[in-house]
Design a protein around this motif. Structure first.
Motif, PDB file in Angstrom:
ATOM      1  N   VAL A 180       0.858  -1.177   0.000  1.00 43.41           N
ATOM      2  CA  VAL A 180       0.000   0.000   0.000  1.00 43.41           C
ATOM      3  C   VAL A 180       0.900   1.234   0.000  1.00 43.41           C
ATOM      4  O   VAL A 180       1.738   1.395   0.893  1.00 43.41           O
ATOM      5  CB  VAL A 180      -0.933   0.009   1.230  1.00 43.41           C
ATOM      6  N   LEU A 181       0.743   2.086  -1.006  1.00 47.39           N
ATOM      7  CA  LEU A 181       1.530   3.304  -1.104  1.00 47.39           C
ATOM      8  C   LEU A 181       0.783   4.429  -0.388  1.00 47.39           C
ATOM      9  O   LEU A 181      -0.407   4.640  -0.632  1.00 47.39           O
ATOM     10  CB  LEU A 181       1.749   3.683  -2.576  1.00 47.39           C
ATOM     11  N   GLU A 182       1.464   5.137   0.479  1.00 43.66           N
ATOM     12  CA  GLU A 182       0.819   6.199   1.247  1.00 43.66           C
ATOM     13  C   GLU A 182       0.820   7.506   0.452  1.00 43.66           C
ATOM     14  O   GLU A 182       1.845   7.912  -0.091  1.00 43.66           O
ATOM     15  CB  GLU A 182       1.537   6.413   2.579  1.00 43.66           C
ATOM     16  N   PHE A 183      -0.354   8.163   0.390  1.00 45.43           N
ATOM     17  CA  PHE A 183      -0.395   9.499  -0.191  1.00 45.43           C
ATOM     18  C   PHE A 183       0.442  10.434   0.674  1.00 45.43           C
ATOM     19  O   PHE A 183       0.343  10.418   1.901  1.00 45.43           O
ATOM     20  CB  PHE A 183      -1.835  10.011  -0.266  1.00 45.43           C
ATOM     21  N   ARG A 184       1.266  11.258   0.018  1.00 48.10           N
ATOM     22  CA  ARG A 184       2.115  12.183   0.733  1.00 48.10           C
ATOM     23  C   ARG A 184       1.295  13.358   1.271  1.00 48.10           C
ATOM     24  O   ARG A 184       0.362  13.831   0.606  1.00 48.10           O
ATOM     25  CB  ARG A 184       3.234  12.707  -0.168  1.00 48.10           C
ATOM     26  N   PRO A 185       1.613  13.857   2.463  1.00 49.85           N
ATOM     27  CA  PRO A 185       0.817  14.935   3.052  1.00 49.85           C
ATOM     28  C   PRO A 185       0.966  16.272   2.340  1.00 49.85           C
ATOM     29  O   PRO A 185       0.156  17.175   2.570  1.00 49.85           O
ATOM     30  CB  PRO A 185       1.347  15.008   4.492  1.00 49.85           C
ATOM     31  N   ASP A 186       1.992  16.420   1.471  1.00 49.56           N
ATOM     32  CA  ASP A 186       2.169  17.694   0.771  1.00 49.56           C
ATOM     33  C   ASP A 186       1.350  17.785  -0.513  1.00 49.56           C
ATOM     34  O   ASP A 186       1.411  18.781  -1.219  1.00 49.56           O
ATOM     35  CB  ASP A 186       3.649  17.941   0.465  1.00 49.56           C
ATOM     36  N   GLY A 187       0.567  16.743  -0.841  1.00 54.48           N
ATOM     37  CA  GLY A 187      -0.286  16.794  -2.019  1.00 54.48           C
ATOM     38  C   GLY A 187       0.328  16.230  -3.272  1.00 54.48           C
ATOM     39  O   GLY A 187      -0.267  16.326  -4.355  1.00 54.48           O
ATOM     40  N   THR A 188       1.536  15.640  -3.182  1.00 52.56           N
ATOM     41  CA  THR A 188       2.186  15.056  -4.354  1.00 52.56           C
ATOM     42  C   THR A 188       1.228  14.138  -5.109  1.00 52.56           C
ATOM     43  O   THR A 188       0.507  13.354  -4.504  1.00 52.56           O
ATOM     44  CB  THR A 188       3.439  14.269  -3.922  1.00 52.56           C
ATOM     45  N   ALA A 189       1.247  14.255  -6.439  1.00 49.21           N
ATOM     46  CA  ALA A 189       0.314  13.471  -7.255  1.00 49.21           C
ATOM     47  C   ALA A 189       1.015  12.532  -8.232  1.00 49.21           C
ATOM     48  O   ALA A 189       0.356  11.852  -9.005  1.00 49.21           O
ATOM     49  CB  ALA A 189      -0.612  14.406  -8.031  1.00 49.21           C
ATOM     50  N   ASN A 190       2.348  12.489  -8.207  1.00 45.47           N
ATOM     51  CA  ASN A 190       3.099  11.617  -9.107  1.00 45.47           C
ATOM     52  C   ASN A 190       3.936  10.650  -8.277  1.00 45.47           C
ATOM     53  O   ASN A 190       4.779  11.081  -7.471  1.00 45.47           O
ATOM     54  CB  ASN A 190       4.015  12.448 -10.010  1.00 45.47           C
ATOM     55  N   TYR A 191       3.718   9.356  -8.479  1.00 48.18           N
ATOM     56  CA  TYR A 191       4.397   8.343  -7.679  1.00 48.18           C
ATOM     57  C   TYR A 191       5.062   7.317  -8.589  1.00 48.18           C
ATOM     58  O   TYR A 191       4.466   6.871  -9.581  1.00 48.18           O
ATOM     59  CB  TYR A 191       3.413   7.635  -6.750  1.00 48.18           C
ATOM     60  N   THR A 192       6.301   6.955  -8.255  1.00 53.59           N
ATOM     61  CA  THR A 192       6.997   5.900  -8.976  1.00 53.59           C
ATOM     62  C   THR A 192       7.349   4.782  -8.007  1.00 53.59           C
ATOM     63  O   THR A 192       7.532   5.017  -6.804  1.00 53.59           O
ATOM     64  CB  THR A 192       8.287   6.408  -9.638  1.00 53.59           C
ATOM     65  N   VAL A 193       7.433   3.570  -8.530  1.00 58.12           N
ATOM     66  CA  VAL A 193       7.946   2.440  -7.757  1.00 58.12           C
ATOM     67  C   VAL A 193       9.209   1.964  -8.461  1.00 58.12           C
ATOM     68  O   VAL A 193       9.267   1.895  -9.691  1.00 58.12           O
ATOM     69  CB  VAL A 193       6.907   1.313  -7.638  1.00 58.12           C
ATOM     70  N   THR A 194      10.250   1.656  -7.669  1.00 66.11           N
ATOM     71  CA  THR A 194      11.578   1.482  -8.250  1.00 66.11           C
ATOM     72  C   THR A 194      12.246   0.159  -7.937  1.00 66.11           C
ATOM     73  O   THR A 194      13.245  -0.171  -8.575  1.00 66.11           O
ATOM     74  CB  THR A 194      12.495   2.617  -7.756  1.00 66.11           C
ATOM     75  N   ASN A 195      11.744  -0.599  -6.986  1.00 63.92           N
ATOM     76  CA  ASN A 195      12.418  -1.818  -6.578  1.00 63.92           C
ATOM     77  C   ASN A 195      11.850  -3.015  -7.344  1.00 63.92           C
ATOM     78  O   ASN A 195      10.650  -3.291  -7.283  1.00 63.92           O
ATOM     79  CB  ASN A 195      12.264  -2.039  -5.070  1.00 63.92           C
ATOM     80  N   SER A 196      12.724  -3.728  -8.035  1.00 61.01           N
ATOM     81  CA  SER A 196      12.274  -4.841  -8.882  1.00 61.01           C
ATOM     82  C   SER A 196      11.831  -6.062  -8.092  1.00 61.01           C
ATOM     83  O   SER A 196      11.373  -7.045  -8.681  1.00 61.01           O
ATOM     84  CB  SER A 196      13.381  -5.230  -9.868  1.00 61.01           C
ATOM     85  N   SER A 197      11.942  -6.012  -6.749  1.00 59.50           N
ATOM     86  CA  SER A 197      11.402  -7.094  -5.916  1.00 59.50           C
ATOM     87  C   SER A 197       9.930  -6.874  -5.581  1.00 59.50           C
ATOM     88  O   SER A 197       9.319  -7.704  -4.919  1.00 59.50           O
ATOM     89  CB  SER A 197      12.205  -7.211  -4.613  1.00 59.50           C
ATOM     90  N   LEU A 198       9.365  -5.757  -6.028  1.00 55.55           N
ATOM     91  CA  LEU A 198       7.939  -5.494  -5.823  1.00 55.55           C
ATOM     92  C   LEU A 198       7.125  -6.309  -6.819  1.00 55.55           C
ATOM     93  O   LEU A 198       7.420  -6.299  -8.022  1.00 55.55           O
ATOM     94  CB  LEU A 198       7.651  -3.999  -6.013  1.00 55.55           C
ATOM     95  N   THR A 199       6.096  -7.012  -6.344  1.00 56.94           N
ATOM     96  CA  THR A 199       5.291  -7.849  -7.239  1.00 56.94           C
ATOM     97  C   THR A 199       3.860  -7.353  -7.405  1.00 56.94           C
ATOM     98  O   THR A 199       3.255  -7.570  -8.454  1.00 56.94           O
ATOM     99  CB  THR A 199       5.253  -9.295  -6.737  1.00 56.94           C
ATOM    100  N   SER A 200       3.287  -6.682  -6.374  1.00 55.67           N
ATOM    101  CA  SER A 200       1.902  -6.235  -6.521  1.00 55.67           C
ATOM    102  C   SER A 200       1.629  -5.059  -5.587  1.00 55.67           C
ATOM    103  O   SER A 200       2.261  -4.906  -4.534  1.00 55.67           O
ATOM    104  CB  SER A 200       0.916  -7.377  -6.238  1.00 55.67           C
ATOM    105  N   ILE A 201       0.655  -4.226  -5.982  1.00 53.40           N
ATOM    106  CA  ILE A 201       0.232  -3.067  -5.207  1.00 53.40           C
ATOM    107  C   ILE A 201      -1.270  -3.184  -4.975  1.00 53.40           C
ATOM    108  O   ILE A 201      -2.042  -3.413  -5.908  1.00 53.40           O
ATOM    109  CB  ILE A 201       0.556  -1.749  -5.940  1.00 53.40           C
ATOM    110  N   SER A 202      -1.698  -3.005  -3.721  1.00 54.94           N
ATOM    111  CA  SER A 202      -3.115  -3.131  -3.377  1.00 54.94           C
ATOM    112  C   SER A 202      -3.874  -1.813  -3.479  1.00 54.94           C
ATOM    113  O   SER A 202      -5.097  -1.815  -3.574  1.00 54.94           O
ATOM    114  CB  SER A 202      -3.264  -3.680  -1.955  1.00 54.94           C
ATOM    115  N   GLY A 203      -3.162  -0.679  -3.435  1.00 56.13           N
ATOM    116  CA  GLY A 203      -3.822   0.614  -3.489  1.00 56.13           C
ATOM    117  C   GLY A 203      -3.007   1.645  -2.734  1.00 56.13           C
ATOM    118  O   GLY A 203      -1.798   1.492  -2.552  1.00 56.13           O
ATOM    119  N   PHE A 204      -3.689   2.695  -2.284  1.00 56.62           N
ATOM    120  CA  PHE A 204      -3.029   3.784  -1.564  1.00 56.62           C
ATOM    121  C   PHE A 204      -3.598   3.898  -0.155  1.00 56.62           C
ATOM    122  O   PHE A 204      -4.739   3.493   0.111  1.00 56.62           O
ATOM    123  CB  PHE A 204      -3.218   5.105  -2.303  1.00 56.62           C
TER     124      PHE A 204
END
Length: 417
Positions: A180-204
């Motif tokens: 689960v990726l956390e929304f940043r408190p400063d309002g950031t709207a662009n998110y990247t994932v960079t680690n190739s050991s990541l297999t799935s994302i459930s949401g924010f």
């Protein structure tokens, strides 16, 4: 000084006004001008700066002499967010025969209420009732007749400024499954994932926003860009366990190097655009020659003239197909023909191997090699992800046959989308 301004109307003091007037009109403000400035600042705060307005328009219906606002209808009043948790029924009685009026639906700190207008004869134009724009938010105006309702005023969403910081990028280096990726408190709207050991994302998630008075609120309609900068495809899980889940028709295979544009509907993240095409899949076909497989032996197959035999101790380098697209395996059709059936034990085990990613998918461990032919159809429920140009091979493992089959032939079609 905090907005909105809530002081009571100022009244001119005759003595003070007379004193100030001797310096000329450019040198002072009278009470009426001070009140006008207060009202103008409050209007800007409520109508332009995001202080008050509808944040989640879930709509309404009418039934008999009632307006029914749907659950989760939300609004912001003086910077504080409110919402109804269940359907709210507001009685709006019809006007008397020969009369009509205009009613207002307004929101306050406790819910939605009706402000009835004065009824006038049909030949006259009705006036709206007066509401307090400091403690109440105008939602809609309803023309009320003796036999029904006219067309209500449209509901407008809250106007909010989008800060430039939303254009910044935040990189997450999380690993593993169902992150689960956390929304940043400063309002950031662009998110990247960079680690190739990541297999799935459930949401924010919103743990960095909830209870943080300095955080930018997660507004309805917010656009979010997600970018896969890992070396592998990632699964975006549909309707999974997250505070802000994804809403797709099914899980999405998110290829390496691609982007997806999402928007927040007040509850979930929905897809607006993806940078890759997933509407067309590709079928990869693996073939074997006609042969008589030995007992306790592993064979690798590719296709066409490369569908030659290789024992378990032989390299499978020449028994590979290059994957034509990034995606995941969703369907497999495996069939065989045989001249002379094997006698028990006669169950063949077949795998799809991704040599590049060192991963395997079990297709069947019970392909019974009897009769003239047989088949297996498999809908792949697990995520077997592949990247374009990955090297794939079909691996068949024989048992200790009771008697060896002859003139055996194996064909396997694999659909990747």
């Amino acid at each position: 000084m905090a907005l909105p301004l809530t002081w009571e109307d100022k009244i001119n003091s005759p003595q003070l006004l007379a004193l100030l007037q001797q310096y000329g009109i450019k040198s002072y403000l009278d009470a009426e001008q001070i009140n006008e400035i207060r009202d103008a600042l409050n209007w800007l705060y409520n109508n332009v700066g995001g202080g008050s307005g509808v944040t989640n328009n879930t709509g309404f219906t009418t039934s008999d002499e009632n307006y029914i606002f749907n659950a989760l209808f939300g609004w912001r009043l003086n910077g504080v967010d409110y919402a109804i948790t269940e359907d709210t029924i507001i009685n709006v009685p019809f006007a008397a025969d020969g009369y009509h009026r205009i009613d207002l639906i307004v929101a306050n700190q406790t819910g939605l209420i009706r402000l009835p207008g004065a009824e006038v004869e049909i030949s006259s134009s009705p006036s709206e009732p007066i509401y307090n724009n400091l403690t109440q938010l105008r939602i809609t105006a309803i023309p009320v007749n003796s036999d029904g309702y006219g067309e209500p005023e449209g509901i407008e969403f809250l106007n909010e400024f989008v800060k430039k910081i939303e254009d910044t990028i935040y990189a997450y280096a999380v690993t593993g499954a169902d992150q689960v990726l956390e929304f940043r408190p400063d309002g950031t709207a662009n998110y990247t994932v960079t680690n190739s050991s990541l297999t799935s994302i459930s949401g924010f998630g919103i743990s960095l926003i909830t209870g943080n008075p300095n955080a930018e609120p997660l507004r309805i309609g917010k656009k979010v860009i997600l970018w896969n900068q890992t070396a592998n495809a990632i699964t975006l899980k549909n309707a999974d366990a997250a505070e802000i889940p994804f809403n797709f028709s099914s899980d999405v295979s998110f290829p390496s190097g691609e982007k997806m544009l999402l928007f927040f509907d007040g509850i979930e993240l929905r897809e607006l655009f993806r940078s890759w095409s997933s509407s067309i899949g590709f079928i990869h076909r693996f073939l074997s020659p006609n042969f008589s497989p030995a007992s306790n032996t592993t064979y690798y197959f590719a296709g066409g003239n490369l569908g030659t035999l290789a024992s378990a101790s032989t390299s499978n380098i020449n028994r590979r197909l290059g994957c034509m697209l990034t995606g995941k395996v969703i369907k497999i059709h495996l069939e065989f023909s045989v001249g002379l059936s094997a006698s028990a034990p006669n169950n063949l085990t077949v795998y799809l191997d991704n040599i590049t990613q060192v991963s395997s998918l079990l297709i069947t461990n019970s392909l019974i090699v009897t009769g003239n032919q047989g088949f297996v159809n498999l809908n792949v429920s697990s995520d077997f992800l592949v990247n374009k140009d990955d090297e794939l091979t079909l691996r068949a493992v024989t048992p200790s046959w009771g008697s060896n089959p002859t003139n055996f032939n194996l064909t396997c079609d694999i659909l990747i989308v």
